[in-house]
Design a protein around this motif. Sequence first.
Motif, PDB file in Angstrom:
ATOM      1  N   ALA A  58      12.110  49.587   2.889  1.00 35.57           N
ATOM      2  CA  ALA A  58      10.856  50.243   2.747  1.00 35.57           C
ATOM      3  C   ALA A  58      10.208  52.031   2.516  1.00 35.57           C
ATOM      4  O   ALA A  58       9.850  52.774   1.815  1.00 35.57           O
ATOM      5  CB  ALA A  58      10.041  49.911   4.145  1.00 35.57           C
ATOM      6  N   GLY A  59      11.452  53.099   2.926  1.00 32.47           N
ATOM      7  CA  GLY A  59      11.156  54.246   3.543  1.00 32.47           C
ATOM      8  C   GLY A  59      11.693  54.935   2.124  1.00 32.47           C
ATOM      9  O   GLY A  59      11.233  55.672   1.007  1.00 32.47           O
ATOM     10  N   VAL A  60      12.973  54.139   1.573  1.00 31.01           N
ATOM     11  CA  VAL A  60      13.265  54.495   0.547  1.00 31.01           C
ATOM     12  C   VAL A  60      12.741  54.206  -0.995  1.00 31.01           C
ATOM     13  O   VAL A  60      12.227  55.029  -1.557  1.00 31.01           O
ATOM     14  CB  VAL A  60      15.028  54.327   0.570  1.00 31.01           C
ATOM     15  N   MET A  61      12.273  53.510  -0.499  1.00 27.26           N
ATOM     16  CA  MET A  61      10.640  53.056  -1.530  1.00 27.26           C
ATOM     17  C   MET A  61      10.148  53.527  -1.958  1.00 27.26           C
ATOM     18  O   MET A  61       9.867  53.905  -2.926  1.00 27.26           O
ATOM     19  CB  MET A  61      11.167  51.453  -1.282  1.00 27.26           C
ATOM     20  N   ALA A  62       9.072  54.419  -0.550  1.00 30.76           N
ATOM     21  CA  ALA A  62       8.672  55.033  -1.139  1.00 30.76           C
ATOM     22  C   ALA A  62       8.685  56.934  -1.717  1.00 30.76           C
ATOM     23  O   ALA A  62       7.292  57.025  -1.483  1.00 30.76           O
ATOM     24  CB  ALA A  62       7.672  55.325   0.605  1.00 30.76           C
ATOM     25  N   ALA A  63       9.474  56.819  -0.874  1.00 29.93           N
ATOM     26  CA  ALA A  63      10.522  58.100  -1.594  1.00 29.93           C
ATOM     27  C   ALA A  63      10.031  58.329  -3.230  1.00 29.93           C
ATOM     28  O   ALA A  63       9.859  58.981  -4.199  1.00 29.93           O
ATOM     29  CB  ALA A  63      11.525  59.101  -0.942  1.00 29.93           C
ATOM     30  N   VAL A  64      10.893  57.359  -3.528  1.00 39.02           N
ATOM     31  CA  VAL A  64      11.117  57.202  -4.977  1.00 39.02           C
ATOM     32  C   VAL A  64       9.462  56.713  -5.613  1.00 39.02           C
ATOM     33  O   VAL A  64      10.144  57.405  -6.990  1.00 39.02           O
ATOM     34  CB  VAL A  64      12.944  56.106  -5.077  1.00 39.02           C
ATOM     35  N   SER A  65       9.172  55.469  -5.104  1.00 39.22           N
ATOM     36  CA  SER A  65       7.979  55.247  -5.662  1.00 39.22           C
ATOM     37  C   SER A  65       7.328  56.593  -6.114  1.00 39.22           C
ATOM     38  O   SER A  65       6.691  57.461  -7.411  1.00 39.22           O
ATOM     39  CB  SER A  65       7.196  54.424  -5.033  1.00 39.22           C
ATOM     40  N   ARG A 222       5.700  48.484 -12.445  1.00 38.05           N
ATOM     41  CA  ARG A 222       4.618  47.941 -12.553  1.00 38.05           C
ATOM     42  C   ARG A 222       3.392  48.280 -12.340  1.00 38.05           C
ATOM     43  O   ARG A 222       2.191  47.686 -13.189  1.00 38.05           O
ATOM     44  CB  ARG A 222       5.603  46.796 -12.087  1.00 38.05           C
ATOM     45  N   ILE A 223       2.897  48.524 -11.167  1.00 40.48           N
ATOM     46  CA  ILE A 223       1.471  49.095 -10.740  1.00 40.48           C
ATOM     47  C   ILE A 223       1.139  50.424 -11.776  1.00 40.48           C
ATOM     48  O   ILE A 223       0.167  49.922 -11.152  1.00 40.48           O
ATOM     49  CB  ILE A 223       1.631  48.644  -8.940  1.00 40.48           C
ATOM     50  N   GLY A 224       1.933  50.832 -11.465  1.00 40.60           N
ATOM     51  CA  GLY A 224       1.499  52.282 -12.173  1.00 40.60           C
ATOM     52  C   GLY A 224       0.548  53.028 -11.546  1.00 40.60           C
ATOM     53  O   GLY A 224       0.535  53.800 -11.796  1.00 40.60           O
ATOM     54  N   VAL A 225       1.551  52.709 -10.441  1.00 48.30           N
ATOM     55  CA  VAL A 225       0.596  54.528  -9.736  1.00 48.30           C
ATOM     56  C   VAL A 225       1.374  54.488  -8.269  1.00 48.30           C
ATOM     57  O   VAL A 225       2.367  53.178  -7.984  1.00 48.30           O
ATOM     58  CB  VAL A 225      -0.776  53.916  -8.894  1.00 48.30           C
ATOM     59  N   GLY A 226       2.286  55.850  -7.588  1.00 51.73           N
ATOM     60  CA  GLY A 226       3.266  56.281  -6.511  1.00 51.73           C
ATOM     61  C   GLY A 226       2.303  55.061  -5.423  1.00 51.73           C
ATOM     62  O   GLY A 226       0.662  55.757  -4.908  1.00 51.73           O
ATOM     63  N   ASP A 227       3.373  54.625  -4.782  1.00 53.19           N
ATOM     64  CA  ASP A 227       2.597  54.215  -3.106  1.00 53.19           C
ATOM     65  C   ASP A 227       3.813  53.855  -2.856  1.00 53.19           C
ATOM     66  O   ASP A 227       4.850  53.666  -2.611  1.00 53.19           O
ATOM     67  CB  ASP A 227       2.515  52.027  -4.045  1.00 53.19           C
ATOM     68  N   VAL A 228       2.790  54.305  -1.258  1.00 57.32           N
ATOM     69  CA  VAL A 228       3.940  54.542  -0.200  1.00 57.32           C
ATOM     70  C   VAL A 228       4.362  53.102   0.363  1.00 57.32           C
ATOM     71  O   VAL A 228       5.389  52.913   1.112  1.00 57.32           O
ATOM     72  CB  VAL A 228       3.157  55.926   0.797  1.00 57.32           C
ATOM     73  N   GLY A 229       3.302  52.189   0.365  1.00 56.01           N
ATOM     74  CA  GLY A 229       3.308  50.930   1.244  1.00 56.01           C
ATOM     75  C   GLY A 229       4.221  50.038   0.009  1.00 56.01           C
ATOM     76  O   GLY A 229       4.177  48.508   0.732  1.00 56.01           O
ATOM     77  N   ILE A 230       4.922  50.560  -0.882  1.00 54.53           N
ATOM     78  CA  ILE A 230       5.811  49.331  -1.984  1.00 54.53           C
ATOM     79  C   ILE A 230       6.906  48.528  -1.600  1.00 54.53           C
ATOM     80  O   ILE A 230       6.594  47.453  -2.017  1.00 54.53           O
ATOM     81  CB  ILE A 230       6.176  50.579  -3.469  1.00 54.53           C
ATOM     82  N   GLY A 231       7.286  48.777  -0.596  1.00 53.43           N
ATOM     83  CA  GLY A 231       8.796  48.485  -0.131  1.00 53.43           C
ATOM     84  C   GLY A 231       8.437  47.294   0.976  1.00 53.43           C
ATOM     85  O   GLY A 231       9.306  46.932   1.794  1.00 53.43           O
ATOM     86  N   GLY A 232       7.167  47.785   1.875  1.00 52.88           N
ATOM     87  CA  GLY A 232       6.891  47.237   3.031  1.00 52.88           C
ATOM     88  C   GLY A 232       7.059  45.670   2.736  1.00 52.88           C
ATOM     89  O   GLY A 232       7.400  45.077   4.344  1.00 52.88           O
ATOM     90  N   ASP A 233       6.790  44.987   1.827  1.00 50.43           N
ATOM     91  CA  ASP A 233       7.341  43.164   1.663  1.00 50.43           C
ATOM     92  C   ASP A 233       8.414  43.365   1.027  1.00 50.43           C
ATOM     93  O   ASP A 233       8.296  41.879   1.647  1.00 50.43           O
ATOM     94  CB  ASP A 233       5.574  42.629   1.507  1.00 50.43           C
ATOM     95  N   LEU A 234       9.264  43.514   0.908  1.00 52.27           N
ATOM     96  CA  LEU A 234      10.439  43.012   0.551  1.00 52.27           C
ATOM     97  C   LEU A 234      11.424  43.068   2.193  1.00 52.27           C
ATOM     98  O   LEU A 234      12.120  42.448   1.423  1.00 52.27           O
ATOM     99  CB  LEU A 234      10.720  44.795  -0.305  1.00 52.27           C
TER     100      LEU A 234
END
Length: 310
Positions: A58-65, A222-234
């Motif tokens: 979740a943290g890695v995906m937040a930074a990369v997003s 896919r969502i078109g915006v940088g999102d800190v919570g993008i990996g929360g559910d994965l």
Amino acid sequence: MPALLVLLAICVVMAFVNPVFLSGGNLLAIAEQSAVPIVVAVGLTFVILMGGIDLSLAGVMAAVSLTTALLLRNDRNDLDLGLWAAPIAVAVGAALGLVAGVSVARLRVPSFIVTIGTWQIGLGIGLLLFGGKPPRIEDDGFRALLGGSLAGLPGMVWISLAAVIVGLLVQMRTRFGRYAYVIGGSEEIARLSGIPVSRYRMLSFVVAGATAGLAAVLATARIGVGDVGIGGDLLFTTIAGVVIGGTFLTGGRGGVLHSVVGVIVIVVIANAMVLGGVSSYVQQAVQGAVVIVAASIALWRSRERLRVIK
């Protein structure tokens, strides 16, 4: 492969319960929903094959997003790196994986503690880049490249298939892949055999960070915006998928293809609940219970080997 039988059983049941399940549109939706977690699972598989765990997703995906959104044409700054944004963003994920890998391999700190720390580092970077306003991607060409259709399948599905093929080639045709099984089977024997365990264990976290980074690029496009919570559910989907697929948490058994099937089982369960009209308030609890049952069926024959699960 028991997980494959579980997947087939779910498909057969759903085909009778709701014929829409096997419609082309729904199968395409399952493929799209599976693409991002499959990319994550490919890299995570090598960490678990060596007996480790990576909770920093979740943290890695937040930074990369946030990195991806800010490097593409956006409404926050004047940067516009186009396609170069993708490899740079993936490199950010790999760098965070390197931090975790060095800590685990050189400092010999347990991987679940290190990766929780890396999770927070990535999340902190993401929040810093977030700056109180999510950057909105204005590069429609980049989004169309990943979201557009080729031969009836979205671009991100093709990319996930490519990630699986590369993962299989690495697993079967490289020393890294072969040594992952040896290290996971017995680290002591691997060391006595002259295998540089620390180096390969560190590399496994770099690979996991890079694939998490690639998954974040796909999800952000896919969502078109940088999102800190993008990996929360994965985190749940990928780790549960890898284990259900048959990759042992103790290491040494399993593989990329096992993880792919396991992730699809998780996604199909979620899709079946939506089609079944299960309330969103109880879907998560039901999904967790069904995953326990599915894991018990898939791993029943190998339960004696899973000594870590007591």
